[in-house]
Design a protein around this motif. Structure first.
Motif, PDB file in Angstrom:
ATOM      1  N   LYS A 375       0.833  -1.199   0.000  1.00 49.38           N
ATOM      2  CA  LYS A 375       0.000   0.000   0.000  1.00 49.38           C
ATOM      3  C   LYS A 375       0.868   1.249   0.000  1.00 49.38           C
ATOM      4  O   LYS A 375       1.834   1.347   0.752  1.00 49.38           O
ATOM      5  CB  LYS A 375      -0.904  -0.012   1.238  1.00 49.38           C
ATOM      6  N   ASP A 377       0.283   5.070   0.682  1.00 50.57           N
ATOM      7  CA  ASP A 377      -0.679   6.067   1.149  1.00 50.57           C
ATOM      8  C   ASP A 377       0.004   6.947   2.186  1.00 50.57           C
ATOM      9  O   ASP A 377      -0.077   6.705   3.386  1.00 50.57           O
ATOM     10  CB  ASP A 377      -1.906   5.379   1.750  1.00 50.57           C
ATOM     11  N   ASN A 394      -0.554   5.815  -6.172  1.00 55.28           N
ATOM     12  CA  ASN A 394      -1.246   6.513  -5.082  1.00 55.28           C
ATOM     13  C   ASN A 394      -0.490   7.751  -4.604  1.00 55.28           C
ATOM     14  O   ASN A 394      -0.638   8.177  -3.469  1.00 55.28           O
ATOM     15  CB  ASN A 394      -1.452   5.553  -3.907  1.00 55.28           C
TER      16      ASN A 394
END
Length: 405
Positions: A375, A377, A394
């Motif tokens: 991920k 973020d 992202n």
């Protein structure tokens, strides 16, 4: 005779409190590329300074322990050789501040300002000198063990014999250790040691005093860590920004658990973090300190009215305000008392981080693409300085804002 086949090697994954915990919480994907993919950042300034200041403080302590050099130390004769030694040591590991044309500045000259955020060696030198001459004289006489390696093993969270890499994982970290024996000896000696700033801060902390009374005269320990950063805000309003205030507390509590597992350990009653950027704040640091004082997001500062007024009137294009030593010293030290229940919560948090790292690793090993397995973020500031922002899906910094030469 049939020979038995060689069994698979049994490897326990090892995780560092700084290199893994803090890096992963900053950005999962950046952690994957830099820590697991051996793709070092092109501008590793934060990492360079963190390791630089740890190395300088360790070597300075060893030098003091051997020679008992009185304070203040001369920058040219006493501190500069240590800086050069540590800088060369980091260079052999491929760690440089990215402005290599800059020399270490003569930081004992008050007319030199350390506000250019790109003058990383100048800032590092100034902060190293202040760390030694402001905190060294109080800290070094209290140290019982310098750069002490602490290690421990915990059960792998959510262990699955068919998926997990191991049923245990290791944790490691490095700390300085203070002991009650050293503190008591210093207080009871005939020397003028009642001006020791660290002892004074400990005496003013009611939770610490309560904790040592519970020891009922038994020996205890305090663990020390250094941070090459400013004091973080106590409240984080942006959900994408890591809560470093809480993360650092969890780190100290986990350190205390690791230290308690060592054979020679005594009860750990507290930890102390030194935020060394506070001794010589950069322009960027001052901007953040000004905002945090205004929005009441910091626990130290508003009691120093004169310093607060100087910061409130200061603008980015101005010369740095002449802040008092008391203000800078108070902001650079943080005492974290060790509570067994909070310690267990910190360990569970570390378990959760390890679980996330292991899950991402396993997903990638099973064929999942890197950016889907890890991920990404983080906050805009982290993304702006990241080498991987141009292809990160992202990225908090919009692609149209990125100038590609």
């Amino acid at each position: 005779m049939k020979l038995p086949s060689k069994s698979k090697p049994y490897i326990i994954p090892e995780y560092s409190l700084t290199g893994d915990l803090l890096s992963f919480l900053t950005c999962n994907l950046q952690y994957r590329y830099q820590n697991k993919g051996t793709l070092p950042p092109s501008k590793p300034v934060q990492r360079w300074f963190g390791e630089f200041i740890h190395g300088v403080m360790e070597e300075a302590y060893l030098e003091w322990d051997y020679k008992k050099t009185s304070f203040p130390w001369d920058w040219i004769d006493d501190i500069r050789p240590i800086e050069e030694q540590i800088d060369l040591r980091l260079q052999t590991r491929g760690l440089y501040p990215y402005d290599e044309d800059l020399f270490f500045s003569m930081s004992n000259h008050p007319e030199i300002e350390y506000l250019n955020e790109h003058d990383h060696k100048k800032l590092a030198s100034a902060r190293a000198e202040k760390a030694i001459n402001i905190w060294g004289k109080h800290l070094f006489p209290l140290i019982d063990s310098s750069e002490h390696l602490i290690k421990g093993v915990r059960p792998m969270p959510n262990y699955d014999e068919h998926k997990s890499r191991s049923n245990y994982y290791g944790i490691n970290g490095v700390v300085d250790v203070l002991t009650s024996m050293k503190i008591n000896d210093l207080e009871q000696s005939n020397l003028d040691n009642f001006n020791n700033e660290i002892i004074a801060f400990l005496k003013k902390d009611p939770n610490f005093q309560k904790r040592i009374k519970e020891q009922d005269g038994e020996d205890y320990e305090i663990i020390i860590d250094y941070k090459g950063m400013k004091r973080p805000p106590t409240i984080v309003t942006n959900p994408k920004v890591e809560d470093k205030w809480e993360t650092h507390k969890q780190q100290i509590l986990t350190y205390s658990w690791l230290r308690s597992k060592q054979e020679d350990a005594k009860p750990i009653v507290a930890g102390i973090i030194f935020y060394l950027n506070e001794l010589v704040p950069s322009k960027e640091d001052l901007v953040l300190i000004k905002e945090e004082l205004k929005d009441e997001l910091t626990d130290v500062g508003n009691e120093f009215e004169d310093d607060v007024k100087l910061i409130e009137r200061w603008e980015e294009e101005d010369k740095a305000p002449e802040l008092s030593d008391e203000f800078k010293i108070s902001r650079s030290i943080r005492i974290i008392n060790v509570d067994e229940e909070e310690q267990e919560n910190a360990l569970l948090m570390f378990d959760s981080v390890v679980d996330n790292i292991e899950s991402s690793l396993i997903r990638e090993m099973n064929g999942c693409k890197i950016q889907e397995a890890w991920k990404a973020d983080s906050d805009e500031r982290t993304c702006s300085a990241c080498d991987f922002r141009t292809f990160c899906k992202n990225n908090s910094v919009k692609t149209k804002d990125i100038k590609i030469p």
